[in-house]
Design a protein around this motif. Structure first.
Motif, PDB file in Angstrom:
ATOM      1  N   TRP A   2      21.350  -2.601 -44.543  1.00  0.00           N
ATOM      2  CA  TRP A   2      20.863  -1.268 -44.901  1.00  0.00           C
ATOM      3  C   TRP A   2      21.373  -0.879 -46.286  1.00  0.00           C
ATOM      4  O   TRP A   2      20.625  -0.353 -47.114  1.00  0.00           O
ATOM      5  CB  TRP A   2      21.312  -0.240 -43.852  1.00  0.00           C
ATOM      6  CG  TRP A   2      20.818   1.137 -44.141  1.00  0.00           C
ATOM      7  CD1 TRP A   2      19.605   1.658 -43.800  1.00  0.00           C
ATOM      8  CD2 TRP A   2      21.516   2.156 -44.855  1.00  0.00           C
ATOM      9  NE1 TRP A   2      19.516   2.953 -44.262  1.00  0.00           N
ATOM     10  CE2 TRP A   2      20.674   3.282 -44.913  1.00  0.00           C
ATOM     11  CE3 TRP A   2      22.769   2.230 -45.449  1.00  0.00           C
ATOM     12  CZ2 TRP A   2      21.038   4.461 -45.544  1.00  0.00           C
ATOM     13  CZ3 TRP A   2      23.137   3.410 -46.080  1.00  0.00           C
ATOM     14  CH2 TRP A   2      22.276   4.499 -46.122  1.00  0.00           C
ATOM     15  N   VAL A   3      22.647  -1.152 -46.576  1.00  0.00           N
ATOM     16  CA  VAL A   3      23.218  -0.848 -47.894  1.00  0.00           C
ATOM     17  C   VAL A   3      22.467  -1.616 -48.982  1.00  0.00           C
ATOM     18  O   VAL A   3      22.112  -1.055 -50.017  1.00  0.00           O
ATOM     19  CB  VAL A   3      24.731  -1.158 -47.933  1.00  0.00           C
ATOM     20  CG1 VAL A   3      25.277  -1.126 -49.358  1.00  0.00           C
ATOM     21  CG2 VAL A   3      25.506  -0.183 -47.044  1.00  0.00           C
TER      22      VAL A   3
ATOM     23  N   ILE B 232      19.416  -2.740 -48.982  1.00  0.00           N
ATOM     24  CA  ILE B 232      18.074  -2.185 -49.140  1.00  0.00           C
ATOM     25  C   ILE B 232      18.142  -0.848 -49.861  1.00  0.00           C
ATOM     26  O   ILE B 232      17.399  -0.599 -50.812  1.00  0.00           O
ATOM     27  CB  ILE B 232      17.376  -2.057 -47.769  1.00  0.00           C
ATOM     28  CG1 ILE B 232      17.099  -3.455 -47.214  1.00  0.00           C
ATOM     29  CG2 ILE B 232      16.097  -1.228 -47.878  1.00  0.00           C
ATOM     30  CD1 ILE B 232      16.715  -3.473 -45.751  1.00  0.00           C
ATOM     31  N   LYS B 233      19.061   0.007 -49.445  1.00  0.00           N
ATOM     32  CA  LYS B 233      19.214   1.343 -50.041  1.00  0.00           C
ATOM     33  C   LYS B 233      19.564   1.248 -51.535  1.00  0.00           C
ATOM     34  O   LYS B 233      19.098   2.046 -52.338  1.00  0.00           O
ATOM     35  CB  LYS B 233      20.310   2.093 -49.280  1.00  0.00           C
ATOM     36  CG  LYS B 233      20.487   3.507 -49.669  1.00  0.00           C
ATOM     37  CD  LYS B 233      19.582   4.376 -48.866  1.00  0.00           C
ATOM     38  CE  LYS B 233      19.945   5.821 -49.091  1.00  0.00           C
ATOM     39  NZ  LYS B 233      18.828   6.693 -48.911  1.00  0.00           N
ATOM     40  N   LYS B 234      20.366   0.257 -51.905  1.00  0.00           N
ATOM     41  CA  LYS B 234      20.772   0.063 -53.302  1.00  0.00           C
ATOM     42  C   LYS B 234      19.699  -0.644 -54.133  1.00  0.00           C
ATOM     43  O   LYS B 234      19.883  -0.869 -55.326  1.00  0.00           O
ATOM     44  CB  LYS B 234      22.071  -0.733 -53.387  1.00  0.00           C
ATOM     45  CG  LYS B 234      23.273  -0.037 -52.814  1.00  0.00           C
ATOM     46  CD  LYS B 234      23.806   0.972 -53.780  1.00  0.00           C
ATOM     47  CE  LYS B 234      25.086   1.594 -53.275  1.00  0.00           C
ATOM     48  NZ  LYS B 234      25.588   2.614 -54.177  1.00  0.00           N
TER      49      LYS B 234
END
Length: 144
Positions: free
Chosen positions: A130-131, A133-135
């Motif tokens: 998730w990190v 993808i978010k970044k």
């Protein structure tokens, strides 16, 4: 997280097939932590281990991939911090470029795998994925 919490550093691979424009993700087995979540392959960096070496080990264990450190290109390191600025975890991300889509040899940590287009990713991920993808790390890999 309480003030005493510090998570071991981790290293993950963004495995990308330029020919098809897809990313390889594994689905966590229901027998392990975060079961049913999709994730990048990788995991914890053991004490005294370098992130690249940890990822080579993890890729062998989880996906049956036989790689050398030189097969991995550094993508980014994301440091999670508390509001106080105290480091909670370092997450190291590397690129593995595949010439073609392949079928990894999964161990018991994963129940399945799939190659995904960036706009067709599943909706449930583990934290490190998730990190990434978010970044915007997957988009960064796809652009280059």
């Amino acid at each position: 997280m309480d003030k005493a919490t510090f998570l071991q550093p981790g290293a993950w691979a963004v495995i990308y097939c330029g020919q098809t424009g897809k990313f390889l993700l594994g689905k966590r087995s229901l027998k392990v932590n975060k079961g049913g979540a999709w994730n990048l392959f990788g995991g914890r960096v053991d004490r005294g281990e370098r992130p690249k070496a940890a990822l080579v080990r993890e890729l062998g264990e989880e996906a049956g991939l036989v790689l050398k450190s030189r097969d991995l290109s550094k993508l980014d390191t994301v440091t999670l911090r508390q509001r106080s600025g105290r480091v909670v975890r370092d997450m190291h991300y590397y690129i593995v470029r595949a010439n073609r889509e392949f079928s990894p040899r999964l161990n018991n940590e994963h129940s399945e795998f799939r190659w995904f287009k960036p706009k067709q990713l599943p909706s449930r991920f583990n934290g490190p994925t998730w990190v990434a993808i978010k970044k915007g790390l997957l988009e960064k890999v796809a652009r280059h």
